[in-house]
Design a protein around this motif. Structure first.
Motif, short mmCIF file in Angstrom:
data_model
loop_
_atom_site.label_atom_id
_atom_site.label_comp_id
_atom_site.label_asym_id
_atom_site.label_seq_id
_atom_site.Cartn_x
_atom_site.Cartn_y
_atom_site.Cartn_z
N GLN A 75 -104.94 83.12 68.09
CA GLN A 75 -106.15 83.83 67.68
C GLN A 75 -105.95 85.35 67.72
N THR A 76 -105.24 85.80 68.75
CA THR A 76 -104.97 87.24 68.87
C THR A 76 -104.14 87.73 67.70
N ARG A 77 -103.11 86.96 67.35
CA ARG A 77 -102.28 87.36 66.21
C ARG A 77 -103.10 87.39 64.92
N HIS A 78 -103.99 86.42 64.77
CA HIS A 78 -104.83 86.40 63.57
C HIS A 78 -105.75 87.63 63.52
N VAL A 79 -106.33 87.98 64.66
CA VAL A 79 -107.21 89.15 64.72
C VAL A 79 -106.42 90.42 64.38
N LEU A 80 -105.21 90.53 64.93
CA LEU A 80 -104.40 91.71 64.64
C LEU A 80 -104.02 91.79 63.16
N GLU A 81 -103.74 90.65 62.55
CA GLU A 81 -103.44 90.65 61.12
C GLU A 81 -104.67 91.07 60.31
N THR A 82 -105.84 90.64 60.76
CA THR A 82 -107.08 91.04 60.08
C THR A 82 -107.28 92.55 60.18
N ILE A 83 -107.07 93.08 61.39
CA ILE A 83 -107.21 94.53 61.58
C ILE A 83 -106.19 95.27 60.74
N LYS A 84 -104.98 94.74 60.68
CA LYS A 84 -103.94 95.36 59.85
C LYS A 84 -104.37 95.44 58.39
N GLY A 85 -105.01 94.36 57.91
CA GLY A 85 -105.47 94.36 56.53
C GLY A 85 -106.55 95.40 56.29
N VAL A 86 -107.45 95.57 57.26
CA VAL A 86 -108.50 96.59 57.12
C VAL A 86 -107.88 97.98 57.08
N LEU A 87 -106.93 98.24 57.97
CA LEU A 87 -106.29 99.55 57.99
C LEU A 87 -105.54 99.84 56.70
N GLU A 88 -104.82 98.83 56.20
CA GLU A 88 -104.07 99.03 54.96
C GLU A 88 -105.01 99.28 53.79
N ALA A 89 -106.18 98.62 53.81
CA ALA A 89 -107.15 98.87 52.74
C ALA A 89 -107.68 100.30 52.78
N ALA A 90 -107.62 100.91 53.97
CA ALA A 90 -108.07 102.30 54.11
C ALA A 90 -106.92 103.29 53.95
N GLY A 91 -105.72 102.77 53.66
CA GLY A 91 -104.57 103.65 53.49
C GLY A 91 -103.87 104.01 54.77
N ALA A 92 -104.06 103.21 55.82
CA ALA A 92 -103.44 103.47 57.11
C ALA A 92 -102.56 102.29 57.51
N THR A 93 -101.89 102.41 58.65
CA THR A 93 -101.05 101.34 59.17
C THR A 93 -101.36 101.14 60.65
N MET A 94 -100.79 100.10 61.22
CA MET A 94 -100.99 99.84 62.65
C MET A 94 -100.40 100.96 63.50
N ALA A 95 -99.43 101.67 62.96
CA ALA A 95 -98.82 102.78 63.71
C ALA A 95 -99.79 103.95 63.87
N ASP A 96 -100.87 103.94 63.09
CA ASP A 96 -101.84 105.04 63.17
C ASP A 96 -102.93 104.78 64.19
#
Length: 365
Positions: free
Chosen positions: A50-71
């Motif tokens: 579940q945690t991995r799924h949540v992180l992937e979801t957050i990653k998708g939101v950030l990428e849609a905003a032009g950012a990455t998990m590194a930000d």
């Protein structure tokens, strides 16, 4: 600029919120749950998946905003059971303690095999009494052996005798109560009004900018220089001492509260703006609570300033109070009485500090 961030393929939100919000160059993601595009719970018995799924979801939101998990600069994790993060269950003697604190404690290395011992309050109190007793004993010995002149430094035994005489006559209690009342009244008026004014200035940045040089000038001015004017305006009675204490504490509280409001996390302000909150609501829900630590620190500072105001007023124009007692005893070279007055002032200050600590604990719940 504020806009909603909705990645392609996102499911219909269960509440009227977007997966993410972008305010200027900051992206906020909140309330991410282990749901698929059809709002079904995924991996119901596997917290790691579940945690991995949540992180992937957050990653998708950030990428849609032009950012990455590194930000990512800040995140909160909410768990229903602390074991879901892989922590060991605490031993029975620590059950009910803060799990985060215990986890941090377990992770700390035991360098060199030693640990810091925190003394008990009773032991600390004992050390404090012994320190005071030692200083008084050394002072008394120095006077009796001639190392110090009694007419320049007084003598502990003489101080106690003088204090007992003043207590029996009621003079010490009367003067202490008067000075305490002047300081407390001035403290309350000045600190409350100053803190309120400092917080309100956040709502009016133009007004704050206009007033800034005057505030700096008043803050740098030795406040006791205003005492003669206040005596003229308010007379030699109780009101002038309260006014001096109030003016001194007002300036300190004003500047401290305004600075505290300015130091509130700007990201929280942007978050409120992105959620559509107005300036007044942001002030009420973010700025005021965020500035409270600064305001409490001003309370502590103003204890001393309030007593300074009261004592200075008594020095200049009064025939009672601890300030007058100290001044008059000094003129007569009665240093034992001077020390009694100083000790009484310290007692008043400790009582006021204790009251502030109590109020702070009540505010924290």
């Amino acid at each position: 600029m504020t806009r909603a961030v909705i990645p392609a393929g996102s499911g219909t939100p269960l509440a009227p919120f977007s997966p993410g919000m972008q305010a200027d160059n900051v992206v906020y993601v909140s309330g991410t749950l282990p749901f698929d595009a059809q709002n079904n719970v995924v991996f119901p018995d596997d917290a790691e998946a579940q945690t991995r799924h949540v992180l992937e979801t957050i990653k998708g939101v950030l990428e849609a905003a032009g950012a990455t998990m590194a930000d990512v600069t800040f995140n909160h994790v909410f768990l229903t059971h602390w074991g879901d993060r892989g922590w060991r269950s605490p031993p029975s003697r620590t059950r009910g303690a803060d799990p985060m604190a215990l986890a941090r404690t377990e992770a700390l290395p035991q360098a060199g095999g030693w640990r810091v011992r925190v003394p008990s309050p009773s032991r600390v109190a004992l050390y404090q009494v012994l320190l005071l007793a030692g200083l008084l004993a050394a002072w008394e010995i120095a006077i009796r052996t001639g190392l110090l002149a009694v007419y320049l430094y007084g003598q502990p035994s003489g101080v106690f005798a003088k204090a007992w005489t003043l207590i029996l006559s009621g003079e010490l209690l009367r003067d202490s109560a008067l000075t305490a009342w002047e300081a407390i009244a001035g403290f309350a008026i000045g600190t409350v009004l100053g803190s309120a004014a400092g917080l309100v200035l956040w709502l009016f940045p133009t007004g704050a900018a206009v007033l800034r040089p005057y505030m700096i000038a008043l803050n740098g001015l030795p406040k006791i220089a205003l005492a003669p004017l206040i005596i003229v305006w308010f007379g030699i009675g109780l009101g002038s001492k309260i006014a001096i204490a109030a003016i001194i504490t007002f300036i300190v509280a004003l500047i401290t509260a305004q600075q505290g409001a300015k130091e509130v996390d700007e990201d929280l302000v942007k978050l409120m703006r992105s959620l559509g909150a107005g300036r007044v609501r942001t002030w009420r829900t973010v700025i005021v609570p965020g500035a409270m630590p600064w305001i409490v620190s001003a309370f502590r500072l103003n204890v001393g300033f309030a007593l300074i105001g009261a004592v200075v007023g008594e020095y200049i124009a009064s025939k009672e109070g601890l300030g007058y007692m100290i001044y008059y005893a000094g003129v007569l070279y009665d240093l034992n009485a001077v020390w009694v007055g100083i000790a009484a002032l310290m007692g008043v200050a400790l009582a006021m500090y204790g009251a502030i600590d109590w109020i702070e604990r009540r505010l924290r719940g």
